[in-house]
Motif scaffolding. Structure first.
Motif, PDB file in Angstrom:
ATOM      1  N   GLU A 258       2.417  13.669   0.932  1.00 57.14           N
ATOM      2  CA  GLU A 258       3.000  13.054   2.135  1.00 57.14           C
ATOM      3  C   GLU A 258       4.351  13.703   2.449  1.00 57.14           C
ATOM      4  OE1 GLU A 258       2.085   8.795   3.443  1.00 57.14           O
ATOM      5  OE2 GLU A 258       4.139   8.589   2.762  1.00 57.14           O
TER       6      GLU A 258
ATOM      7  N   LYS B 255      -3.844   5.965  12.547  1.00 61.07           N
ATOM      8  CA  LYS B 255      -3.505   4.541  12.720  1.00 61.07           C
ATOM      9  C   LYS B 255      -3.635   4.141  14.186  1.00 61.07           C
ATOM     10  CE  LYS B 255       0.065   4.169   9.094  1.00 61.07           C
ATOM     11  NZ  LYS B 255       1.482   3.929   8.840  1.00 61.07           N
TER      12      LYS B 255
ATOM     13  N   THR C 245       2.732  -2.995   8.272  1.00 63.61           N
ATOM     14  CA  THR C 245       1.545  -2.261   7.831  1.00 63.61           C
ATOM     15  C   THR C 245       0.334  -3.194   7.867  1.00 63.61           C
ATOM     16  OG1 THR C 245       2.948  -0.883   6.484  1.00 63.61           O
ATOM     17  CG2 THR C 245       0.617  -0.868   5.926  1.00 63.61           C
TER      18      THR C 245
ATOM     19  N   GLN D 102       0.694  11.159  -3.506  1.00 61.95           N
ATOM     20  CA  GLN D 102       1.375  10.679  -2.299  1.00 61.95           C
ATOM     21  C   GLN D 102       2.756  11.313  -2.168  1.00 61.95           C
ATOM     22  OE1 GLN D 102       3.242   6.897  -1.912  1.00 61.95           O
ATOM     23  NE2 GLN D 102       3.080   6.890   0.295  1.00 61.95           N
TER      24      GLN D 102
ATOM     25  N   SER E  86       6.590  -4.434   1.533  1.00 57.60           N
ATOM     26  CA  SER E  86       6.371  -3.572   2.697  1.00 57.60           C
ATOM     27  C   SER E  86       7.721  -3.294   3.337  1.00 57.60           C
ATOM     28  CB  SER E  86       5.440  -4.258   3.701  1.00 57.60           C
ATOM     29  OG  SER E  86       5.321  -3.462   4.854  1.00 57.60           O
ATOM     30  N   LYS E  87       8.042  -2.028   3.427  1.00 57.92           N
ATOM     31  CA  LYS E  87       9.323  -1.653   4.013  1.00 57.92           C
ATOM     32  C   LYS E  87       9.373  -2.075   5.485  1.00 57.92           C
ATOM     33  CE  LYS E  87      12.227   2.418   4.568  1.00 57.92           C
ATOM     34  NZ  LYS E  87      12.419   3.809   4.191  1.00 57.92           N
ATOM     35  N   SER E  88       8.283  -1.785   6.185  1.00 62.01           N
ATOM     36  CA  SER E  88       8.249  -2.071   7.627  1.00 62.01           C
ATOM     37  C   SER E  88       7.839  -3.515   7.904  1.00 62.01           C
ATOM     38  CB  SER E  88       7.247  -1.144   8.301  1.00 62.01           C
ATOM     39  OG  SER E  88       5.958  -1.356   7.725  1.00 62.01           O
TER      40      SER E  88
ATOM     41  N   VAL F 161       0.658  10.603   9.391  1.00 57.91           N
ATOM     42  CA  VAL F 161      -0.217   9.462   9.106  1.00 57.91           C
ATOM     43  C   VAL F 161      -0.426   8.594  10.355  1.00 57.91           C
ATOM     44  CG1 VAL F 161       0.468   9.396   6.680  1.00 57.91           C
ATOM     45  CG2 VAL F 161       1.638   7.918   8.314  1.00 57.91           C
TER      46      VAL F 161
ATOM     47  N   ARG G  91       7.689   6.360  -0.630  1.00 56.48           N
ATOM     48  CA  ARG G  91       7.147   7.078  -1.796  1.00 56.48           C
ATOM     49  C   ARG G  91       8.229   7.451  -2.809  1.00 56.48           C
ATOM     50  NH1 ARG G  91       6.698   9.637   2.958  1.00 56.48           N
ATOM     51  NH2 ARG G  91       7.809  11.597   3.287  1.00 56.48           N
TER      52      ARG G  91
ATOM     53  N   ILE H 250       0.848  -1.208   0.000  1.00 58.82           N
ATOM     54  CA  ILE H 250       0.000   0.000   0.000  1.00 58.82           C
ATOM     55  C   ILE H 250       0.881   1.255   0.000  1.00 58.82           C
ATOM     56  CG2 ILE H 250      -0.284   0.202   2.525  1.00 58.82           C
ATOM     57  CD1 ILE H 250      -3.347   0.653   1.917  1.00 58.82           C
ATOM     58  N   GLY H 251       0.307   2.386  -0.387  1.00 60.52           N
ATOM     59  CA  GLY H 251       1.043   3.660  -0.398  1.00 60.52           C
ATOM     60  C   GLY H 251       2.263   3.560  -1.303  1.00 60.52           C
ATOM     61  N   GLY H 252       3.385   3.998  -0.761  1.00 66.07           N
ATOM     62  CA  GLY H 252       4.620   4.009  -1.542  1.00 66.07           C
ATOM     63  C   GLY H 252       5.069   2.624  -1.961  1.00 66.07           C
ATOM     64  N   SER H 253       4.502   1.591  -1.378  1.00 65.00           N
ATOM     65  CA  SER H 253       4.893   0.238  -1.765  1.00 65.00           C
ATOM     66  C   SER H 253       4.112  -0.263  -2.978  1.00 65.00           C
ATOM     67  CB  SER H 253       4.725  -0.707  -0.571  1.00 65.00           C
ATOM     68  OG  SER H 253       5.736  -0.411   0.359  1.00 65.00           O
TER      69      SER H 253
ATOM     70  N   GLN I  17       6.864  11.216   7.823  1.00 65.52           N
ATOM     71  CA  GLN I  17       5.404  11.254   7.601  1.00 65.52           C
ATOM     72  C   GLN I  17       4.655  10.984   8.900  1.00 65.52           C
ATOM     73  OE1 GLN I  17       7.297   8.957   5.436  1.00 65.52           O
ATOM     74  NE2 GLN I  17       7.339   7.620   7.216  1.00 65.52           N
TER      75      GLN I  17
HETATM   76  O1  F6P Z   1       0.875   5.178   5.930  1.00 67.92           O
HETATM   77  C1  F6P Z   1       1.922   5.746   5.268  1.00 67.92           C
HETATM   78  C2  F6P Z   1       3.024   4.773   4.890  1.00 67.92           C
HETATM   79  O2  F6P Z   1       3.911   4.616   5.939  1.00 67.92           O
HETATM   80  C3  F6P Z   1       3.699   5.278   3.638  1.00 67.92           C
HETATM   81  O3  F6P Z   1       4.630   6.241   3.894  1.00 67.92           O
HETATM   82  C4  F6P Z   1       4.231   4.030   3.050  1.00 67.92           C
HETATM   83  O4  F6P Z   1       4.499   4.209   1.714  1.00 67.92           O
HETATM   84  C5  F6P Z   1       3.090   3.070   3.311  1.00 67.92           C
HETATM   85  O5  F6P Z   1       2.548   3.492   4.548  1.00 67.92           O
HETATM   86  C6  F6P Z   1       3.449   1.618   3.329  1.00 67.92           C
HETATM   87  O6  F6P Z   1       4.449   1.300   4.276  1.00 67.92           O
HETATM   88  P1  F6P Z   1       5.190  -0.092   4.236  1.00 67.92           P
HETATM   89  O7  F6P Z   1       6.002  -0.177   2.993  1.00 67.92           O
HETATM   90  O8  F6P Z   1       6.059  -0.112   5.463  1.00 67.92           O
HETATM   91  O9  F6P Z   1       4.165  -1.189   4.285  1.00 67.92           O
END
Ligand code: F6P
Length: 543
Positions: free
Chosen positions: A356, A502, A215, A352, A210-212, A498, A270, A157-160, A495
């Motif tokens: 963002e 959450k 999400t 975005q 997903s970077k983190s 956001v 992003r 989602i988002g930047g991913s 960011q």
């Molecule tokens: O909610 C914002 C955000 O953190 C964005 O900046 C990011 O692109 C998106 O969620 C997805 O994050 P992730 O790649 O960690 O799943």
């Protein structure tokens, strides 16, 4: 007492620009007069390889541009840009570098963070992506029943996903690998159910990005998809791969499946299209060579951005025009209208990227901004947009527009000319006329037929929509975004805005879990409004 500390809005040049903006309201500066000036197009346009940026229909004069260049100097934008591409920790709140430009940097070139050359890691991932895409295309890697992969579901989602969606759409004409691309981004079950109807699970590869890897939406969708693949009698380990940061919960974790690709903490979500986030899906969809051409275009415009002096620097000039429109002429929004359907997902991506990054309220040194940063971005391809919201553009609330035109379309045109012109010529007739109509307006005694005009726009032309030029277009918007931030003196790489929503969703999720476990659990302890919505969710109807 007002806080001390640097704000660009308290500098003498900002004041001069405010005064100049008052002057520009005078009738002789109406665009219908400005665009009559001889050589205006030469003066207010820039050319760079396959890129042509025309700002002759912006409400600017030479004096405006001189002041804006002085503003750029005052904000030290060139030094800030260099600090960014050289790996300094410009993302101060998270103590990170912001090196998306390294993701398309030259092999063999070194870009260091704290003395550590990041190009080695980036090159290693590029080799991994190339090898992986070749194995998928050749059928060396197949699904658990032996079928070759024909569907790729990007779960993120988002930047991913937004950047990949933009580039994937833009280059659909080049997607000859027999793979269909789907995006499972929203936790909305309609998204998941719709994809199920479009794929053949046995020939589907799911790519969790997903970077983190925390999400909630992405994790929920990945688990839904894994359960579905299992229910279809497939071994999900042979149908999943991941892109995530090193050390995240997904790094070689239970959803990793076939392979894990790393993204790095020095590239924000992003800004990550040219990293493995875009690289893995796009090299599967288009072939690695085309992805590499796309990187080449981005790299080429990065170099222009780094070295071109202010008056020739396309992303900087467009950032300055954006700030002029926003902070001095008072426009709060900005439309992106590509006269090219393949760019239909450009606006959502830039939304975005820009909103963002630049929707912030404090400077890099934590001082509250006096004036707003960031604009509302929206857009649709033309001519569709004309038949949708252009009434407001012409006679209602004015907003500056980025028109984008493509000289040669991706498909050769046939000989059919319904009104004596080809469809592409018809498209261009509209592209040209809209910018003129907005600028010039029309006098009419009937009030309903009167057009005020003086509505600014820029036109960006690309010679074609090749992978290289799409790379340039991406780099252009990324650079424009960070240049604006450097002028406002804000951090475009965090960011925190956001997070609040959450956190509240986390609390509500706990409430819903409690009710799921115990039917008699009630929401009476919550505020009346929240209670109404939760009761409605559980009762299946509102009453
Ligand atoms: O909610 C914002 C955000 O953190 C964005 O900046 C990011 O692109 C998106 O969620 C997805 O994050 P992730 O790649 O960690 O799943």
């Amino acid at each position: 007492m007002a806080e001390k500390g640097f704000r660009i809005s308290r500098t003498p040049v900002w004041k001069k620009l405010k005064e100049h903006a008052e002057e520009m309201k005078r009738p002789e500066y109406h665009l219908k007069h400005l665009i009559q000036e001889k050589h205006r197009l030469d003066k207010f346009s820039l050319k760079h390889v396959d890129f042509f940026y025309d700002y002759s229909r912006q409400r600017v004069t030479e004096k405006t541009m001189d002041l804006l260049f002085e503003l750029a100097e005052t904000a030290k934008v060139h030094r800030k840009y260099r600090d960014m591409v050289e790996g300094k920790k410009v993302n101060v709140t998270e103590n990170r570098a912001a090196l998306h430009t390294a993701a398309r940097s030259f092999p063999g070139q070194s870009v260091c963070i704290d003395g550590d050359n990041v190009m080695d890691k980036i090159d290693a991932v590029r080799h991994q992506m190339r090898a992986f895409s070749q194995k998928i295309h050749s059928g060396a890697i197949r699904g658990s029943t032996g079928k070759v992969f024909r569907h790729l579901v990007v779960i993120g989602i988002g930047g991913s996903y937004l950047g990949t969606e933009f580039v994937g759409n833009a280059l659909f004409a080049f997607a000859d690998k027999g793979i269909e691309l789907h995006f499972l981004s929203n936790v909305d079950s309609h998204n998941f159910e719709t994809i199920k109807t479009k794929i053949d699970p046995a020939s589907t590869l799911c790519l969790v990005i997903s970077k983190s890897f925390t999400t909630v939406e992405t994790m929920a969708n990945a688990k839904q998809m894994m359960a579905y693949m299992t229910a279809c009698g497939l071994d999900p380990m042979k149908h999943f791969a991941t892109v995530t940061s090193k050390g995240s919960p997904g790094d070689n974790g239970p959803l990793s499946g076939i392979e894990t690709f790393h993204m790095f903490d020095f590239i924000g979500g992003r800004f990550s299209v040219t990293s493995a986030v875009g690289g893995v899906p796009l090299s599967l969809y288009l072939g690695y060579e085309r992805f590499d051409r796309f990187l080449e275009g981005a790299r080429e415009l990065d170099i222009h951005t780094k070295y071109a002096p202010s008056p020739e620097n396309i992303p900087l000039v467009s950032a300055l025009i954006g700030i002029w429109n926003n902070n001095f002429l008072g426009y709060q929004s900005q439309a992106i209208i590509p006269y090219a359907s393949p760019l239909s997902k450009l606006a959502p991506h830039i939304q975005q990227l820009n909103m963002e990054s630049n929707g912030k309220s404090v400077t890099i040194n934590n001082y509250e901004l006096d004036d707003s940063s960031g604009v509302i971005i929206f857009g649709e391809p033309g001519t569709n947009a004309q038949h949708s919201f252009f009434q407001l553009a012409h006679q209602g609330h004015p907003f500056p527009i980025d028109f984008i035109g493509v000289v040669t379309p991706q498909y050769p045109e046939g000989s059919c000319r319904p009104h004596g012109v080809s469809n592409h010529q018809e498209l261009w007739a509209n592209l040209i006329s809209q910018a003129t109509a907005l600028a010039v307006g029309k006098d009419d005694n009937k009030k309903t037929h009167f057009f005020q005009g003086n509505r600014p726009s820029s036109t960006l032309l690309l010679n074609d929509l090749s992978p290289v030029n799409v790379g340039r277009l991406l780099s252009y918007y990324e650079a424009q975004t960070v240049y604006k931030a450097f002028i406002w003196d804000i951090n475009p790489f965090d960011q925190f805005g956001v997070e609040l929503g959450k956190t509240i969703a986390d609390d509500l999720r706990r409430e819903i879990v409690a009710k799921n476990k115990n039917e008699s659990y009630n929401f009476n302890h919550m505020d009346e409004i929240t209670q109404f919505y939760l009761d409605t969710l559980f009762s299946g109807r509102f009453s």
